[in-house]
Design a protein around this motif. Structure first.
Motif, short mmCIF file in Angstrom:
data_model
loop_
_atom_site.label_atom_id
_atom_site.label_comp_id
_atom_site.label_asym_id
_atom_site.label_seq_id
_atom_site.Cartn_x
_atom_site.Cartn_y
_atom_site.Cartn_z
N TRP A 86 9.14 -7.72 11.46
CA TRP A 86 9.10 -8.88 10.56
C TRP A 86 8.97 -8.46 9.10
O TRP A 86 9.42 -9.18 8.19
CB TRP A 86 7.92 -9.78 10.94
N TRP A 87 8.37 -7.31 8.86
CA TRP A 87 8.10 -6.84 7.50
C TRP A 87 9.38 -6.53 6.72
O TRP A 87 9.34 -6.40 5.49
CB TRP A 87 7.22 -5.60 7.56
N GLY A 435 6.03 -3.38 0.82
CA GLY A 435 4.65 -3.76 0.57
C GLY A 435 3.69 -3.20 1.61
O GLY A 435 4.03 -2.34 2.42
N ARG A 436 2.47 -3.72 1.59
CA ARG A 436 1.46 -3.26 2.55
C ARG A 436 1.66 -3.99 3.87
O ARG A 436 0.99 -4.98 4.18
CB ARG A 436 0.04 -3.49 2.01
N THR A 437 2.60 -3.51 4.62
CA THR A 437 2.96 -4.07 5.93
C THR A 437 3.00 -2.91 6.93
O THR A 437 2.82 -1.75 6.55
CB THR A 437 4.34 -4.74 5.86
N ALA A 462 6.51 9.77 -0.90
CA ALA A 462 6.85 8.36 -0.90
C ALA A 462 6.32 7.71 -2.17
O ALA A 462 5.20 8.01 -2.59
CB ALA A 462 6.27 7.66 0.33
N ASN A 463 7.09 6.83 -2.75
CA ASN A 463 6.70 6.18 -4.01
C ASN A 463 5.33 5.51 -3.90
O ASN A 463 4.45 5.73 -4.72
CB ASN A 463 7.77 5.15 -4.40
N SER A 464 5.15 4.68 -2.88
CA SER A 464 3.91 3.94 -2.73
C SER A 464 3.11 4.39 -1.51
O SER A 464 2.05 3.84 -1.24
CB SER A 464 4.22 2.44 -2.60
N GLY A 479 -2.96 14.06 2.73
CA GLY A 479 -2.16 12.85 2.63
C GLY A 479 -2.77 11.82 1.69
O GLY A 479 -3.95 11.91 1.33
N LEU A 480 -1.94 10.87 1.29
CA LEU A 480 -2.37 9.73 0.49
C LEU A 480 -1.94 8.46 1.22
O LEU A 480 -0.79 8.34 1.64
CB LEU A 480 -1.74 9.77 -0.91
N ASP A 481 -2.87 7.52 1.34
CA ASP A 481 -2.57 6.27 2.03
C ASP A 481 -1.68 5.39 1.16
O ASP A 481 -1.42 5.67 -0.01
CB ASP A 481 -3.87 5.55 2.38
N PHE A 482 -1.24 4.30 1.73
CA PHE A 482 -0.37 3.37 1.01
C PHE A 482 -1.08 2.82 -0.22
O PHE A 482 -2.27 2.49 -0.18
CB PHE A 482 0.05 2.23 1.94
#
Length: 532
Positions: A86-87, A435-437, A462-464, A479-482
């Motif tokens: 759905w995202w 987005g945050r999905t 990744a950009n975001s 790592g870096l989270d969203f």
């Protein structure tokens, strides 16, 4: 449990259809970021019972049975793909005034199409359906084969294959090195369906024993591989990598004017950050997909500005849009590309994205859609042009990265023989569109599985988010989270993890498919003999 199974089998009409959709949607909970594997056990147990009800119901003929088995799979798939994808509609909201009308197509239209594959899977399984554990083998072989086809037909879209739902942690990922994601899917469907035998009982001792042996082999091979002695590393000396995650809003990159230069400067500022005490200066800096929001070679001073920031010997690997001038009277061609740029501001290597995203980067049958007023999501005259082939990014040191731009990382069968010469996989992407999905989390997991399959470390920018340095076992080193802005400083010194090559994995997969179909066929023949 017997009563529950009987109630499910006797359902009809709207209730039956509703339960099929619900069962599929429930299965999507096994996907990231939830990773609730138990949901798939419930999901496939219900699917088996629904199929049992279809097989045992009085039908007017063969066509009616085929229609019923296909419909059950389609409804199941529709629920699974709506809940899991759905995202995708979020990408249309970046320019909502132009594309919001297409939200129903993204949220329901694409799942309705993808569900056709699962309808074919249950129809095929229905041809070999029996009353014992053989029906689980029929379902497993059918889903494995159809998921493989989903990765090939109509440019392919194997996103969220069932096997990803049973690999939430590294010990459960290692089987992909031997049989690939589609082989894992095949065995997973058998195991996930096994609880259905507890209620229907026919063939339960043998079927449940086989399922338990598969689970034991899955975890056993995972434990063995995580503790095996890796081969010598391909990084000598070790390579210090900085991954830049700038978290740039997609609208800013698409606006014209000075904001694009500000975006460029934000990347440079993160690039120039000093490393933490005790951490080596980075040798290679990685920017995400389309991180440079203009045509780099057409912007005076841009390459010189990069040279100003890079220290001697450093290499920048950046996602860019590359332009080739067209012939007289023709539009220029644009490519979604990667540049490797040295500290003198020279482009020393380049490669283009080969597998473009339909409706995102190009429009299939473009003239037809344009007549209807439908344009590409990425605002580029004529869309992007696909590259001819994957080309390794080779550093002055001689070490090479195998590039996977954006969703190229979800196609295991498209890794060429060049991957055997690479020191690492390089996946750059821009998931800010979604987005945050669940989308970015699902994408990251699939990229990790490519690392496991190849045995190569993965550098993911990744950009975001989600950006990370991942080893050949799928374990996250850094790592870096969203939506977490910053840099990752990691050293690639880890050993190369021996893995089966793509041809051997495919051979193992086809042997599994043949074995499952043989079990299903023998079981079906036994049922016919008993009925006669």
């Amino acid at each position: 449990m017997d009563r529950l199974a009987n109630r499910v089998m006797l359902l009809w009409g709207v209730r039956r259809a509703g339960l099929a959709i619900l069962a599929g949607a429930l299965g999507a909970l096994a996907l990231p970021p939830f990773s609730f594997v138990a949901a798939l056990f419930v999901s496939f147990t219900l699917l088996v019972w629904l199929m049992d009800g279809t097989a045992s119901a009085p039908q007017s003929g063969r066509l009616a049975r085929w229609r019923s088995t296909f419909l059950i799979g389609w409804l199941f798939g529709f629920g699974y793909f709506v809940a899991g994808l759905w995202w995708l509609g979020n990408a249309l909201l970046v320019e909502a005034d132009e594309f919001a009308w297409a939200l129903p197509l993204a949220i329901f239209g694409l799942p309705a199409f993808l569900a056709l594959y699962y309808g074919l899977a249950t129809w095929l399984a229905g041809l070999l359906w029996s009353d014992g554990f053989g029906r689980l083998a029929a379902l497993a072989a059918s889903f494995g084969l159809i998921e493989w086809l989903r990765g090939l037909l109509f440019t392919g879209f194997p996103w969220n294959a069932i096997g990803y739902g049973v690999m939430p942690i590294p010990i459960m990922m290692q089987s992909a090195a031997a049989i690939g994601i589609f082989g894992v899917t095949t065995l997973a469907v058998f195991v996930l369906s096994a609880p259905a035998l507890i209620a229907t009982r026919k063939g339960a001792p043998v079927g449940l024993t086989l399922a338990l042996l598969m689970v034991a082999a899955h975890f056993g091979y995972g434990a063995y591989r995580l503790h095996e002695q890796a081969a010598p590393g391909r990084f000598d000396p070790p390579l210090a990598i900085r991954i830049v995650q700038p978290v740039i809003d997609q609208a800013r990159k698409m606006d014209n004017g000075e904001d694009r230069l500000a975006v460029f400067e934000e990347h440079l500022a993160l690039t120039a950050l000093p490393p933490k005490p005790g951490v080596r200066r980075p040798d290679v800096i990685v920017w995400p997909e389309t991180s440079v929001p203009f045509i780099l070679t057409e912007t005076p001073g841009a390459l010189a500005r990069i040279a100003d920031v890079l220290q001697d010997g450093q290499i920048l690997i950046a996602g860019v849009v590359r332009m080739e001038a067209g012939a007289a009277g023709q539009e220029p061609r644009y490519y979604n590309s990667i540049y490797a740029i040295d500290s003198q501001g020279q482009i020393i290597a380049a490669t283009d994205k080969v597998h473009l995203t339909p409706f995102g980067e190009y429009l299939p049958f473009e003239r037809f859609w344009n007549r209807l007023g439908i344009s590409n999501i990425v605002d580029m005259p004529g869309g992007f042009t696909a590259g001819a082939r994957h080309a390794l990014i080779t550093l002055p040191s001689g070490q090479s990265f195998y590039p996977l731009i954006c969703y190229e990382a979800i196609f295991p069968n498209e890794l060429t023989s060049d991957v055997s010469r690479a020191a690492a996989l390089l996946n750059i992407t821009n998931d800010a569109w979604f987005g945050r999905t669940p989308g970015p989390y699902q994408h990251f997991q699939q990229a990790r599985i490519r690392a496991v399959e190849t045995g190569l470390p993965l550098i993911r920018g990744a950009n975001s988010g989600i950006s990370a340095s991942v080893d050949g076992y799928g374990q996250i080193k850094e790592g870096l989270d969203f939506d977490q802005k910053g840099v990752i400083d990691s050293t690639l010194s880890g050993a190369f993890v021996p893995s089966w090559d793509i041809y051997t994995r495919e051979t193992h997969f086809w042997l599994l498919i043949i074995m499952m179909f043989l079990i299903a066929g023998i079981s079906r023949m036994g049922l016919k003999m008993r009925l006669n």
